[in-house]
Design a protein around this motif. Structure first.
Motif, PDB file in Angstrom:
ATOM      1  N   GLN A 110       1.057  -0.907   0.277  1.00  0.00           N
ATOM      2  CA  GLN A 110       0.309  -0.081   0.000  1.00  0.00           C
ATOM      3  C   GLN A 110       0.697   1.278  -0.194  1.00  0.00           C
ATOM      4  O   GLN A 110       0.883   2.159  -0.585  1.00  0.00           O
ATOM      5  N   PHE A 195      -7.891  -3.774   3.901  1.00  0.00           N
ATOM      6  CA  PHE A 195      -7.143  -4.842   2.886  1.00  0.00           C
ATOM      7  C   PHE A 195      -6.357  -6.022   3.412  1.00  0.00           C
ATOM      8  O   PHE A 195      -6.701  -7.088   2.711  1.00  0.00           O
ATOM      9  N   ILE A 247      -5.763  -1.220  -6.092  1.00  0.00           N
ATOM     10  CA  ILE A 247      -6.345  -1.035  -4.820  1.00  0.00           C
ATOM     11  C   ILE A 247      -6.778   0.324  -4.224  1.00  0.00           C
ATOM     12  O   ILE A 247      -8.187   0.079  -3.079  1.00  0.00           O
TER      13      ILE A 247
END
Length: 266
Positions: A110, A195, A247
């Motif tokens: 991320q 996530f 994402i």
């Protein structure tokens, strides 16, 4: 001392890499090998991946007094501010615990892909740069508020039914009972930790081991966002499979008040 630590964890890293090779088809992020720091003897022993194995590259003092059982990921200056998975040694003792390393890999991914850009639009994150506040861990969210509890309970029930319209309407009511800042915090945690929990449970399902649903039951806490985020992300991915690989789309879907009501079928 360096040789002792490297030898102690040599076979453990080999087992981790073997496991990673088994599960790497679940998401492209699992093709990456992020640095891993083991906290031991008041030091961080940082292992980096090179030539198809993890090797000890740095030993630095643990100035944060990290506790046994730490499972985290954050940038470290000694490795050019790369995000490093930070754990204590017992994480290697079981397959279920090793999977938590992959949960932390998600946070590294991320950070490398879109987290920094997303933070630029989050007021709490921008303020924390000036105040050096650990807002992600310490934000005073109203977990004990009766309306929040009732609506969160209802939202979990709606998710279980996979009723997109009911999920959407309940989620809107939940957001309406919170301040703008509280919604901002909730959505961020649902995306970031949700996530990571989603990938963790995909791996555990693949391996046939018990999945993690911590935070589902009352009393609600920060880990409730892990579970709620994971459940909602699963539905978003079903409706829009490409979002699994882009994402940031998951974040914007969670942020969108009308997203679930616009889904025709899940």
């Amino acid at each position: 001392m360096e040789k002792d630590i490297a030898l102690k964890y040599s076979d453990k890293f080999k087992a981790l890499l073997k496991l990673q090779n088994e599960v790497k088809g679940i998401h492209p992020l699992l093709n990456d090998h992020f640095p891993i720091a083991i906290v031991e003897d008041k030091q961080l022993h940082i292992f980096e991946y090179k030539n198809e194995r993890y090797s000890l590259s740095h030993i630095v003092p643990d100035t944060m007094n990290l506790p046994v059982g730490v499972r985290a990921a954050f940038p470290l200056e000694c490795v050019q501010n790369q995000v490093v998975v930070v754990v204590t040694g017992e994480v290697f003792d079981t397959v279920s615990e090793q999977v938590i390393i992959f949960h932390e890999f998600v946070h590294c991914y991320q950070y490398q892909t879109c987290e920094i850009q997303l933070r630029e639009h989050i007021d709490i994150a921008k303020r924390s740069v000036k105040t050096n506040d650990s807002w992600e861990l310490n934000y005073p969210f109203p977990y004990s508020d009766n309306q929040y509890i009732e609506l969160t309970r209802s939202l979990f029930e709606s998710v279980d039914k996979k009723d997109a319209r009911l999920i959407g309407s309940t989620r809107r009511k939940l957001k309406e009972c919170l301040t703008t800042e509280q919604v901002e915090y909730m959505v961020w945690q649902e995306w970031k930790e949700g996530f990571a929990r989603y990938i963790e449970n995909q791996i555990k399902f693949f391996l046939g081991i018990s999945m993690n649903h911590g935070g589902r039951n009352e009393p609600y806490s920060r880990t409730t966002f892990y579970e709620m985020g994971s459940q909602l992300i699963e539905l978003i991915v079903q409706a829009s499979p490409n979002s699994l690989y882009k994402i940031e789309e998951l974040y914007y879907a969670l942020k969108d008040d009308l997203y679930f009501e616009q889904i025709e079928e899940i």
